[in-house]
Design a protein around this motif. Structure first.
Motif, PDB file in Angstrom:
ATOM      1  N   ILE A   9       0.856  -1.288  -0.292  1.00  0.00           N
ATOM      2  CA  ILE A   9       0.146  -0.192  -0.130  1.00  0.00           C
ATOM      3  C   ILE A   9       1.074   1.075   0.236  1.00  0.00           C
ATOM      4  O   ILE A   9       1.468   1.040   0.915  1.00  0.00           O
ATOM      5  CB  ILE A   9      -0.839  -0.391   1.122  1.00  0.00           C
ATOM      6  CG1 ILE A   9      -2.186  -1.301   0.809  1.00  0.00           C
ATOM      7  CG2 ILE A   9      -1.794   1.259   1.429  1.00  0.00           C
ATOM      8  CD1 ILE A   9      -2.931  -1.778   2.296  1.00  0.00           C
ATOM      9  N   LEU A  10       0.537   2.246  -0.883  1.00  0.00           N
ATOM     10  CA  LEU A  10       1.164   3.461  -1.078  1.00  0.00           C
ATOM     11  C   LEU A  10       0.638   4.136   0.206  1.00  0.00           C
ATOM     12  O   LEU A  10      -0.245   4.623  -0.101  1.00  0.00           O
ATOM     13  CB  LEU A  10       1.226   4.046  -2.495  1.00  0.00           C
ATOM     14  CG  LEU A  10       2.283   5.420  -3.132  1.00  0.00           C
ATOM     15  CD1 LEU A  10       3.784   4.665  -2.673  1.00  0.00           C
ATOM     16  CD2 LEU A  10       1.828   5.497  -4.316  1.00  0.00           C
ATOM     17  N   ARG A  11       1.671   4.529   1.306  1.00  0.00           N
ATOM     18  CA  ARG A  11       1.258   5.076   1.852  1.00  0.00           C
ATOM     19  C   ARG A  11       2.050   7.294   1.838  1.00  0.00           C
ATOM     20  O   ARG A  11       1.508   7.559   0.225  1.00  0.00           O
ATOM     21  CB  ARG A  11       1.741   5.094   3.031  1.00  0.00           C
ATOM     22  CG  ARG A  11       1.387   3.754   3.550  1.00  0.00           C
ATOM     23  CD  ARG A  11      -0.212   3.279   3.565  1.00  0.00           C
ATOM     24  NE  ARG A  11      -0.663   4.166   4.250  1.00  0.00           N
ATOM     25  CZ  ARG A  11      -1.142   4.819   5.445  1.00  0.00           C
ATOM     26  NH1 ARG A  11      -1.052   3.560   5.947  1.00  0.00           N
ATOM     27  NH2 ARG A  11      -1.524   5.535   6.080  1.00  0.00           N
ATOM     28  N   HIS A  12       2.570   7.410   2.858  1.00  0.00           N
ATOM     29  CA  HIS A  12       3.291   8.976   2.751  1.00  0.00           C
ATOM     30  C   HIS A  12       4.371   8.993   1.170  1.00  0.00           C
ATOM     31  O   HIS A  12       4.980   8.217   1.284  1.00  0.00           O
ATOM     32  CB  HIS A  12       4.227   9.301   4.106  1.00  0.00           C
ATOM     33  CG  HIS A  12       4.768  10.411   4.515  1.00  0.00           C
ATOM     34  ND1 HIS A  12       3.145  11.571   3.704  1.00  0.00           N
ATOM     35  CD2 HIS A  12       5.624  11.210   4.286  1.00  0.00           C
ATOM     36  CE1 HIS A  12       4.473  12.789   4.145  1.00  0.00           C
ATOM     37  NE2 HIS A  12       5.582  12.654   4.275  1.00  0.00           N
ATOM     38  N   CYS A  13       4.306  10.140   0.290  1.00  0.00           N
ATOM     39  CA  CYS A  13       4.933  10.257  -0.431  1.00  0.00           C
ATOM     40  C   CYS A  13       5.064  12.249  -0.512  1.00  0.00           C
ATOM     41  O   CYS A  13       4.646  12.565  -0.203  1.00  0.00           O
ATOM     42  CB  CYS A  13       3.894   9.756  -1.543  1.00  0.00           C
ATOM     43  SG  CYS A  13       3.826   8.597  -1.910  1.00  0.00           S
ATOM     44  N   ALA A  14       6.592  11.950  -0.455  1.00  0.00           N
ATOM     45  CA  ALA A  14       6.901  13.508  -0.716  1.00  0.00           C
ATOM     46  C   ALA A  14       8.333  13.357  -1.899  1.00  0.00           C
ATOM     47  O   ALA A  14       8.680  11.934  -1.820  1.00  0.00           O
ATOM     48  CB  ALA A  14       7.360  14.108   0.440  1.00  0.00           C
ATOM     49  N   PRO A  15       8.978  14.208  -2.198  1.00  0.00           N
ATOM     50  CA  PRO A  15       9.544  14.379  -2.682  1.00  0.00           C
ATOM     51  C   PRO A  15      11.252  13.815  -2.385  1.00  0.00           C
ATOM     52  O   PRO A  15      12.197  12.947  -3.336  1.00  0.00           O
ATOM     53  CB  PRO A  15      10.150  15.843  -3.172  1.00  0.00           C
ATOM     54  CG  PRO A  15       9.191  16.782  -3.581  1.00  0.00           C
ATOM     55  CD  PRO A  15       8.032  15.955  -3.108  1.00  0.00           C
ATOM     56  N   ASP A  16      10.864  13.427  -1.045  1.00  0.00           N
ATOM     57  CA  ASP A  16      12.622  12.895  -0.454  1.00  0.00           C
ATOM     58  C   ASP A  16      12.598  11.573   0.013  1.00  0.00           C
ATOM     59  O   ASP A  16      13.220  11.146   1.039  1.00  0.00           O
ATOM     60  CB  ASP A  16      13.138  13.943   0.910  1.00  0.00           C
ATOM     61  CG  ASP A  16      12.438  13.975   1.911  1.00  0.00           C
ATOM     62  OD1 ASP A  16      10.640  14.233   1.711  1.00  0.00           O
ATOM     63  OD2 ASP A  16      12.237  14.889   2.462  1.00  0.00           O
ATOM     64  N   VAL A  17      10.797  11.242  -0.188  1.00  0.00           N
ATOM     65  CA  VAL A  17      10.320   9.492   0.300  1.00  0.00           C
ATOM     66  C   VAL A  17       9.385   8.985   0.002  1.00  0.00           C
ATOM     67  O   VAL A  17       8.750  10.023  -0.573  1.00  0.00           O
ATOM     68  CB  VAL A  17      10.064  10.368   2.159  1.00  0.00           C
ATOM     69  CG1 VAL A  17       9.051  11.467   2.380  1.00  0.00           C
ATOM     70  CG2 VAL A  17      10.428   8.706   3.546  1.00  0.00           C
ATOM     71  N   LEU A  18       9.391   7.895   0.577  1.00  0.00           N
ATOM     72  CA  LEU A  18       8.031   7.491  -0.163  1.00  0.00           C
ATOM     73  C   LEU A  18       8.225   5.742   0.934  1.00  0.00           C
ATOM     74  O   LEU A  18       8.953   4.988   1.388  1.00  0.00           O
ATOM     75  CB  LEU A  18       8.683   6.938  -1.788  1.00  0.00           C
ATOM     76  CG  LEU A  18       8.144   5.161  -2.631  1.00  0.00           C
ATOM     77  CD1 LEU A  18       6.931   6.620  -3.493  1.00  0.00           C
ATOM     78  CD2 LEU A  18       8.516   5.034  -3.386  1.00  0.00           C
ATOM     79  N   LEU A  20       6.128   2.712   2.360  1.00  0.00           N
ATOM     80  CA  LEU A  20       5.317   1.497   1.493  1.00  0.00           C
ATOM     81  C   LEU A  20       5.324   0.702   2.878  1.00  0.00           C
ATOM     82  O   LEU A  20       5.520   0.254   3.782  1.00  0.00           O
ATOM     83  CB  LEU A  20       5.817   1.116   0.753  1.00  0.00           C
ATOM     84  CG  LEU A  20       6.123   2.294  -0.641  1.00  0.00           C
ATOM     85  CD1 LEU A  20       7.244   0.913  -1.995  1.00  0.00           C
ATOM     86  CD2 LEU A  20       5.001   1.541  -1.774  1.00  0.00           C
ATOM     87  N   TRP A  21       3.828  -0.034   3.130  1.00  0.00           N
ATOM     88  CA  TRP A  21       3.631  -0.891   3.658  1.00  0.00           C
ATOM     89  C   TRP A  21       3.053  -2.107   3.206  1.00  0.00           C
ATOM     90  O   TRP A  21       2.213  -2.538   2.380  1.00  0.00           O
ATOM     91  CB  TRP A  21       2.271  -0.547   4.721  1.00  0.00           C
ATOM     92  CG  TRP A  21       1.692  -1.075   5.732  1.00  0.00           C
ATOM     93  CD1 TRP A  21       1.894  -1.443   6.864  1.00  0.00           C
ATOM     94  CD2 TRP A  21       1.179  -1.789   5.645  1.00  0.00           C
ATOM     95  NE1 TRP A  21       1.008  -2.956   7.747  1.00  0.00           N
ATOM     96  CE2 TRP A  21       0.468  -3.045   7.301  1.00  0.00           C
ATOM     97  CE3 TRP A  21       0.143  -2.527   3.993  1.00  0.00           C
ATOM     98  CZ2 TRP A  21      -0.353  -4.001   6.694  1.00  0.00           C
ATOM     99  CZ3 TRP A  21      -0.580  -3.831   4.292  1.00  0.00           C
ATOM    100  CH2 TRP A  21      -1.223  -4.677   6.011  1.00  0.00           C
ATOM    101  N   LEU A  22       3.401  -2.629   3.586  1.00  0.00           N
ATOM    102  CA  LEU A  22       3.407  -4.289   3.016  1.00  0.00           C
ATOM    103  C   LEU A  22       3.425  -5.526   3.791  1.00  0.00           C
ATOM    104  O   LEU A  22       3.742  -6.169   5.546  1.00  0.00           O
ATOM    105  CB  LEU A  22       3.700  -4.899   1.868  1.00  0.00           C
ATOM    106  CG  LEU A  22       5.490  -5.466   1.818  1.00  0.00           C
ATOM    107  CD1 LEU A  22       5.893  -6.225   0.654  1.00  0.00           C
ATOM    108  CD2 LEU A  22       6.483  -3.863   1.590  1.00  0.00           C
ATOM    109  N   ALA A  23       2.530  -7.007   3.915  1.00  0.00           N
ATOM    110  CA  ALA A  23       2.506  -7.654   4.712  1.00  0.00           C
ATOM    111  C   ALA A  23       3.303  -8.850   3.650  1.00  0.00           C
ATOM    112  O   ALA A  23       2.398  -9.378   3.194  1.00  0.00           O
ATOM    113  CB  ALA A  23       0.909  -8.544   5.870  1.00  0.00           C
ATOM    114  N   THR A  24       3.892  -9.813   4.752  1.00  0.00           N
ATOM    115  CA  THR A  24       4.727 -10.894   4.198  1.00  0.00           C
ATOM    116  C   THR A  24       4.236 -11.938   4.903  1.00  0.00           C
ATOM    117  O   THR A  24       4.101 -12.317   6.308  1.00  0.00           O
ATOM    118  CB  THR A  24       5.876 -10.543   3.668  1.00  0.00           C
ATOM    119  OG1 THR A  24       6.742 -10.627   4.634  1.00  0.00           O
ATOM    120  CG2 THR A  24       5.987  -9.594   2.704  1.00  0.00           C
ATOM    121  N   SER A  25       4.346 -13.328   4.126  1.00  0.00           N
ATOM    122  CA  SER A  25       4.732 -14.360   5.075  1.00  0.00           C
ATOM    123  C   SER A  25       5.938 -14.897   5.268  1.00  0.00           C
ATOM    124  O   SER A  25       5.925 -16.346   5.264  1.00  0.00           O
ATOM    125  CB  SER A  25       4.160 -15.698   4.146  1.00  0.00           C
ATOM    126  OG  SER A  25       4.612 -15.492   3.003  1.00  0.00           O
TER     127      SER A  25
END
Length: 634
Positions: A9-18, A20-25
């Motif tokens: 899921i794409l969360r907080h985005c700015a020119p200096d930061v990206l 991403l949240w995800l869950a993995t097995s």
């Protein structure tokens, strides 16, 4: 099922930061790529400083990636991103097209986003209830992203303004799916205190495990106003939702719920079953199953939407439990019992990890450090340490920074209207103000001097007067819980401070308020009476993403509200908003004079360079929608 359980899921985005949240097995290592057309802006492994992993089960990890950039990312152009996922160091990574192809837009190899220089188009909504028969509004978000050919049509962000899950209102088949996911992923269990069962593992083995959890929920000596309210023949338990029969209890249940509403992947772990015997309950279970099957079919598109636009979230009551912190009496009842305290704390912990964390990760550094300690499970039973869990829940209850703001143009300010309550000085059972004096003062300082601001308030600041009147009447007779009497005008002190903020000479000249909560949509133009240089205020409400108000009842409330609170009506002078001139916008496609729109979907607001709305519309989940048209003021 692949290595990804949910996301990214794409969360907080700015020119200096990206972010991403995800869950993995699996315990994964990542490589990140960001592309501007054929130009590769980032292509490197995610460093240890940029990745926080939390192991929440024997086969479940939460991952928050906070990618920093060596040079600013460009604005106002489509950027593609990709995540290479490796199950062990040195392994060749698999890319999103390999392990989550449903997240890639049509005719594209990877998901993407646009960093807008202006907050010129906002999609927003609340109340996503999986087993409501309405279509999922996130599918409409996917449509809008697909059809956004011009820069001005690309959404700047998606705001989810409350009730992203319903922890207190769970369908029988969803509860079964939750138990399957817990078992298959080995989500960590916990010991319980103050309940008729001593461990979360017993939740599947108790008699009447489905539709009867209200019998497990705690009662206390303070709970008379909570346990004996009736509405439509439904008895309300200590947790005041009418649907407490499947109320989520353990942290594992909360975590499984998030995975199931964010992604199609965990549904591969769910077996076909009908774990109820009573004929009426079996019929209900099958009705809910049919609706959830449709919800499940839409999840690939819903999750694709969440992967292709920056997403920001804030809680409302159902993310935790119905009427959360409604009154001082509710708080006393709920927090003084160890079992209800744990239930609320588990839901708030789930919000932190699956919603709040991604908004502004740096705000939660200390809390996440405590989470690392909690989930460092080194015993063969793989269960959470009770003392550590209780300590963390105490920290969550005292945390004061769930709210946040973004330095966008115009500035976006997201309010916490659940944990900063202004308790009633008259009676403990009366509704609390949605924010206390200190929080409202901080809010005012945040916006003073801005020319324009977009404010997110889960509950509308300016709601339907008749409904607020009904709520005040029930409050007068000591029954605020009957009608969920939560609105900004319910508490005299909070309402007065809020309205004074609008009258302050340095308040923003353009004030857009985005809200949800009420399960119908509307828009108001608001100005101050008898003030030549009044700020322009727009109250814009979109609800629900997958929920609707009972249609016949809403029709009558809409009509009665127009009759009772017409511009000439003396009743207007008995409201706290009498110094405000409120002009409802009329939804195109409804009968003349009707003001409320009752279709699931997503709100769509377009702003000009000054921060004023040029278009306010509600996009129906299944297609079509309405435009809220400006009209002559009352």
């Amino acid at each position: 099922m692949g290595p990804a359980l949910a996301g990214p899921i794409l969360r907080h985005c700015a020119p200096d930061v990206l972010v991403l949240w995800l869950a993995t097995s699996v315990k994964a290592n990542f490589v990140v790529r960001v592309m501007d057309g054929e130009d590769c802006l980032i292509d490197r492994p995610v460093t240890d400083d940029e990745l926080i992993r939390l192991r929440v089960g024997t086969r479940a990890w939460l991952n928050l990636l906070t990618i920093t950039t060596d040079s600013p990312l460009p604005r106002d152009t489509r950027l593609d991103y990709d995540l290479g996922l490796a199950r062990s160091p040195g392994e060749t990574p698999e890319w999103i097209r390999d392990w989550a192809p449903h997240l890639c837009p049509e005719r594209r190899e990877r998901p993407g986003f646009t960093l807008k220089s202006k907050l010129d188009r906002i999609l927003h909504g609340s109340c996503r209830r999986p087993h409501h028969p309405a279509t999922d509004g996130l599918i409409r978000v996917d449509d809008e992203l697909h059809n956004a050919g011009r820069l001005e049509d690309v959404p700047s962000l998606l705001l989810m303004t409350g009730d992203q899950i319903y922890a207190d209102d769970v369908a029988g088949p969803m509860l079964h799916a939750i138990q399957c996911v817990i078992h298959q992923l080995g989500l960590y269990q916990e010991t319980l205190e103050g309940a008729s069962l001593s461990h979360s593992r017993e939740l599947t083995s108790v008699a009447n495990a489905y539709y009867h959890r209200d019998e497990l929920l705690p009662e206390s000596e303070f709970n008379e106003a909570l346990t004996e309210r009736f509405f439509g023949g439904v008895r309300k338990p200590v947790f005041t939702t009418a649907s407490a029969g499947n109320h989520l209890i353990s942290f594992a249940e909360i975590m499984a719920m998030y995975l199931l509403v964010w992604s199609p992947e965990p549904w591969a772990l769910v077996t076909a079953a009908e774990p109820v015997n009573d004929p009426d309950e079996l019929a209900r279970y099958r009705r809910e199953q049919a609706i959830l099957d449709d919800f499940r079919r839409g999840l690939p598109r819903a999750s694709r939407a969440l992967a292709n636009v920056p997403v920001y979230m804030i809680f409302d009551d159902h993310d935790v439990t119905d009427d959360w912190n409604l009154s001082a009496l509710w708080e006393t009842t709920a927090y003084e019992h160890p079992f209800s305290r744990r239930i609320i704390g588990n839901a708030l912990l789930g919000y932190l990890l699956c919603q709040g964390w991604g908004n502004q990760p740096e705000q939660f550094r200390t809390l996440i450090g405590d989470c690392v300690t909690l989930f460092d499970v080194n015993n063969e039973r793989y269960e959470l340490d009770k003392a550590t869990q209780d300590d963390l829940i105490d920290q969550l209850f005292h945390f004061r920074h769930w709210h946040y703001s973004l330095p966008t143009s115009p500035r976006l300010v997201v309010l916490d209207t659940r944990t900063h309550r202004w308790r009633s000085e008259r009676r403990r059972s009366h509704p609390s103000g949605l924010m206390d004096w200190e929080s409202l003062t901080d809010f005012q300082q945040e916006i003073i001097g801005e020319q324009a601001v977009v404010v997110v308030s889960a509950a509308p600041m300016f709601g339907v007067k008749l409904i607020e009147l009904i709520q005040s009447v029930f409050t007068f007779f000591g029954k605020p819980l009957l009608v969920d009497a939560e609105n900004w005008m319910a508490h005299r002190g909070a309402a007065s401070v809020l309205l004074n903020i609008f009258r302050h000479p340095r308040t923003p000249r353009h004030f857009v308020i985005l809200s949800g909560d009420v399960h119908y949509s509307f828009a108001y133009d608001v100005t101050l009476r008898h003030q030549h240089h009044s700020p322009q205020v727009w109250q814009i409400t979109s609800s629900g993403i997958k929920n609707e108000f009972p249609n016949a009842l809403l029709e009558w409330l809409d009509r009665l509200n127009r009759w009772l609170f017409a511009p000439w009506s003396p009743l207007n002078w008995f409201t706290q908003r009498r110094r405000m001139r409120i002009s409802p916008r009329l939804p195109k496609g409804r009968d003349a004079g009707e003001r409320l729109w009752n279709q699931s979907g997503i709100g769509d607001v377009r702003l000009d360079d000054e921060g004023s709305p040029t278009v306010i519309q509600q996009l129906n989940a299944g297609g079509g929608g309405t435009v809220f048209r400006q009209r002559k003021r009352d």
